[in-house]
Scaffold this motif. Structure first.
Motif, PDB file in Angstrom:
ATOM      1  N   PHE A  27      49.001 -19.001   1.735  1.00 45.74           N
ATOM      2  CA  PHE A  27      48.424 -18.978   3.082  1.00 45.74           C
ATOM      3  C   PHE A  27      47.439 -17.817   3.264  1.00 45.74           C
ATOM      4  CE2 PHE A  27      51.491 -22.117   4.270  1.00 45.74           C
ATOM      5  CZ  PHE A  27      51.039 -22.663   5.469  1.00 45.74           C
ATOM      6  N   GLY A  28      47.414 -16.916   2.293  1.00 54.65           N
ATOM      7  CA  GLY A  28      46.499 -15.779   2.379  1.00 54.65           C
ATOM      8  C   GLY A  28      46.846 -14.788   3.468  1.00 54.65           C
ATOM      9  N   LEU A  29      48.116 -14.638   3.778  1.00 54.47           N
ATOM     10  CA  LEU A  29      48.540 -13.729   4.847  1.00 54.47           C
ATOM     11  C   LEU A  29      48.547 -12.282   4.345  1.00 54.47           C
ATOM     12  CD1 LEU A  29      51.532 -15.750   6.365  1.00 54.47           C
ATOM     13  CD2 LEU A  29      49.192 -15.605   7.226  1.00 54.47           C
ATOM     14  N   ARG A  30      47.964 -11.388   5.159  1.00 54.64           N
ATOM     15  CA  ARG A  30      47.935  -9.963   4.832  1.00 54.64           C
ATOM     16  C   ARG A  30      48.286  -9.158   6.081  1.00 54.64           C
ATOM     17  NH1 ARG A  30      44.358  -7.919   0.500  1.00 54.64           N
ATOM     18  NH2 ARG A  30      43.988  -6.177   1.930  1.00 54.64           N
ATOM     19  N   ALA A  31      48.922  -8.030   5.867  1.00 52.95           N
ATOM     20  CA  ALA A  31      49.345  -7.198   6.992  1.00 52.95           C
ATOM     21  C   ALA A  31      48.151  -6.643   7.765  1.00 52.95           C
ATOM     22  CB  ALA A  31      50.217  -6.046   6.495  1.00 52.95           C
ATOM     23  N   ILE A  78      52.276  -6.889   2.892  1.00 50.52           N
ATOM     24  CA  ILE A  78      51.964  -5.464   2.897  1.00 50.52           C
ATOM     25  C   ILE A  78      51.399  -5.004   1.558  1.00 50.52           C
ATOM     26  CG2 ILE A  78      52.985  -3.152   3.082  1.00 50.52           C
ATOM     27  CD1 ILE A  78      55.034  -4.378   5.027  1.00 50.52           C
ATOM     28  N   ALA A  79      51.886  -5.583   0.453  1.00 46.13           N
ATOM     29  CA  ALA A  79      51.537  -5.117  -0.893  1.00 46.13           C
ATOM     30  C   ALA A  79      50.027  -4.934  -1.120  1.00 46.13           C
ATOM     31  CB  ALA A  79      52.131  -6.067  -1.934  1.00 46.13           C
ATOM     32  N   PRO A  80      49.179  -5.921  -0.789  1.00 36.50           N
ATOM     33  CA  PRO A  80      47.738  -5.740  -1.051  1.00 36.50           C
ATOM     34  C   PRO A  80      47.128  -4.573  -0.294  1.00 36.50           C
ATOM     35  CG  PRO A  80      48.255  -8.057  -0.614  1.00 36.50           C
ATOM     36  CD  PRO A  80      49.460  -7.253  -0.246  1.00 36.50           C
ATOM     37  N   THR A  81      47.701  -4.219   0.865  1.00 32.80           N
ATOM     38  CA  THR A  81      47.135  -3.127   1.674  1.00 32.80           C
ATOM     39  C   THR A  81      47.391  -1.755   1.056  1.00 32.80           C
ATOM     40  OG1 THR A  81      49.107  -2.828   3.064  1.00 32.80           O
ATOM     41  CG2 THR A  81      47.543  -4.525   3.730  1.00 32.80           C
ATOM     42  N   VAL A  82      48.311  -1.695   0.095  1.00 31.30           N
ATOM     43  CA  VAL A  82      48.576  -0.427  -0.598  1.00 31.30           C
ATOM     44  C   VAL A  82      48.160  -0.517  -2.067  1.00 31.30           C
ATOM     45  CG1 VAL A  82      50.431   0.245   0.954  1.00 31.30           C
ATOM     46  CG2 VAL A  82      50.983  -1.104  -1.063  1.00 31.30           C
ATOM     47  N   GLY A  83      47.321  -1.533  -2.378  1.00 36.60           N
ATOM     48  CA  GLY A  83      46.776  -1.667  -3.728  1.00 36.60           C
ATOM     49  C   GLY A  83      47.684  -2.328  -4.735  1.00 36.60           C
ATOM     50  N   GLN A  84      48.713  -3.024  -4.275  1.00 34.04           N
ATOM     51  CA  GLN A  84      49.656  -3.682  -5.179  1.00 34.04           C
ATOM     52  C   GLN A  84      49.394  -5.185  -5.231  1.00 34.04           C
ATOM     53  OE1 GLN A  84      52.347  -2.592  -7.268  1.00 34.04           O
ATOM     54  NE2 GLN A  84      52.069  -4.722  -7.874  1.00 34.04           N
ATOM     55  N   ASN A  85      49.274  -5.721  -6.431  1.00 34.57           N
ATOM     56  CA  ASN A  85      49.130  -7.167  -6.601  1.00 34.57           C
ATOM     57  C   ASN A  85      50.511  -7.814  -6.470  1.00 34.57           C
ATOM     58  OD1 ASN A  85      48.631  -9.798  -7.330  1.00 34.57           O
ATOM     59  ND2 ASN A  85      48.202  -9.341  -9.497  1.00 34.57           N
TER      60      ASN A  85
END
Length: 464
Positions: free
Chosen positions: A132-136, A359-366
């Motif tokens: 769904f491409g959801l990001r914080a 949350i992961a992508p917002t802190v640089g985590q794949n």
């Protein structure tokens, strides 16, 4: 003028709609149909108040305050009998076993199913959230959400200070009387553990002190008969409780905030639907009809959906398993009790995994990094022990998982506006998992009454 509208609202909901449910009861309409009717009537009543008066008006607020006597009163009655039901049912089941080895098999099977399905729920949540491409960082927080997020940051630091292993140890009661009074988030699981010790002690006494053991067993069996009688009395008002609870939910919901997070809501319910399909696949893999399972479980699932409390659903969960699905009563009590605090697929599986992936992508985590992904699933499965089966349990589970993964926890606060809507589906899935654990364990152990499970007779209705 407001008083007049409040009286009209109460007359319509309690008098007209409640009267319709009473009419169905007197005409022996099946219990499941009455529950479904209550759900629909509650939706209608809540929608009318939402449209005519608005969720924050004095008329709506005061009307709901009075309806809470029925809705919250019903939930409290169920919570009142949870601990006595768990204690007498599990103790009675154990003392009537031939040996303690059977208990070990039951417990291991139930816990394994709950934890494994929680891991599966986490995996489904991870891939669906990514899909769904959801990001914080795409979710905008208002003042209330930001304040809630700051509060959870503080709570997250406190949670992070304790280890997952210590949380597991906490389910062992240091004060059994406090556990029996329902004190603490792990009270239900603590009562289960104490009941098992009492049952095993009674089982051992049958060999060493048969006379005293016989007296004890008679007392426990008599207590179980009385407690189940109380359960039957309380369950008779289920349709009225659901009517009030559903009216409250729809009348007081802020749909503007819900629509602002619509994709999160949609993704959540897609995941929950996939988890329910997994439950039905497990039932089918045991040689049972999954649609029969769904039909016979509908009443308790609808209650879980409206009440948002796995713990409050325990009496209804036990009754459903033991009188509709063919699970022995003691095993049903064990599965229902464990299901309130271990391996909740919705609250402890799906939700924390969703938030972690957002949350992961917002802190640089794949989030699809294999090592990180496997670590997240393992953490979710282990931390699912001891999550309270009441409203708010999902937030607590999210705090544990996010803290363990070294992720910020503020997102859980941003989502408070849609928490009730998501929690309804999560609780339904939690209860379904407990049912699946009980049915599967009974099937594997050869103790499932397949005639009862496959019966289409309305006699399986457990209240008149």
């Amino acid at each position: 003028m407001d008083i007049l509208f409040i009286i009209i609202n109460l007359v319509v909901v309690v008098g007209v709609m409640g009267g319709a449910l009473l009419y169905q009861h007197k005409n022996h309409i099946s219990f499941t149909r009455r529950v479904f009717t209550a759900l629909i009537l509650g939706l209608i009543a809540g929608a009318l108040m939402q449209v005519i008066f608005g969720p924050d008006s004095g008329v709506t607020t005061t009307t709901i305050t009075w309806l809470n006597i029925i809705g919250n009163g019903y939930v409290r009655l169920l919570q009142m009998i949870v601990v006595p039901l768990i204690f007498v049912s599990i103790t009675s089941a154990i003392v009537n076993l031939k040996d303690a080895k059977t208990l070990g098999k039951y417990g291991l099977s139930i816990i394994s199913i709950l934890v494994i399905t929680t891991a599966i729920a986490a995996l489904l949540a991870i891939f669906t959230t990514v899909g769904f491409g959801l990001r914080a960082d795409s979710i905008v927080a208002g003042d209330a959400e930001a304040a809630r997020g700051e509060s959870l940051e503080t709570s997250g630091q406190e949670v992070n200070a304790s280890t997952i292993s210590s949380k597991i140890v906490e389910v062992i009661p240091t004060n059994v009387f406090a556990a029996l009074s329902g004190t603490g988030s792990n009270a239900t699981l603590s009562v289960v553990i104490f009941s098992m010790f009492v049952g095993v002690a009674g089982l051992t006494a049958k060999k060493k002190h048969p006379k005293e053991a016989g007296v004890f067993i008679d007392i426990i069996n008599a207590a179980q008969t009385i407690v189940m009688g109380i359960v039957d009395i309380v369950l008779k008002i289920t349709p009225f409780g659901i009517l009030a609870l559903m009216t409250k939910f729809l009348a007081t919901s802020n749909f503007t905030e819900i629509f602002s997070l619509i994709w999160f809501v949609v993704a959540s319910y897609v995941i929950l639907l996939l988890i329910l399909i997994v439950h039905m696949v497990i039932i089918a893999a045991n040689g049972l009809n999954p649609f029969t399972y769904l039909k016979k479980s509908m009443t308790v699932l609808l209650f879980a959906f409206t009440a948002r409390s796995s713990a409050a659903a325990v009496p209804l969960t036990v009754k459903t398993m033991s009188t509709k699905l063919g699970v022995p009563e003691g095993l049903a009590s064990l599965a229902a009790s464990f299901g309130t605090s271990i391996g909740q697929n919705g609250c402890a599986g799906m939700y924390p995994a969703m938030l972690a992936v957002m949350i992961a992508p917002t802190v640089g985590q794949n989030p699809l990094d294999p090592v990180w992904l496997i670590t997240l699933v393992v953490v979710v499965a282990i931390s699912s022990f001891g999550v309270a089966g009441v409203g708010g349990g999902a937030t607590f589970a999210a705090l544990i998982v996010l803290s363990a993964m070294n992720l910020p926890v503020a997102l859980a606060g941003v989502l408070i506006s849609i928490e009730p809507l998501i929690d309804m589906g999560r609780t339904l899935i939690n209860v379904s998992d407990a049912l699946v654990a009980g049915v599967t364990t009974a099937r594997i152990s050869g103790e499932l009454d397949t005639n009862m499970y496959n019966s289409k007779d309305d006699a399986t209705e457990f209240v008149g």
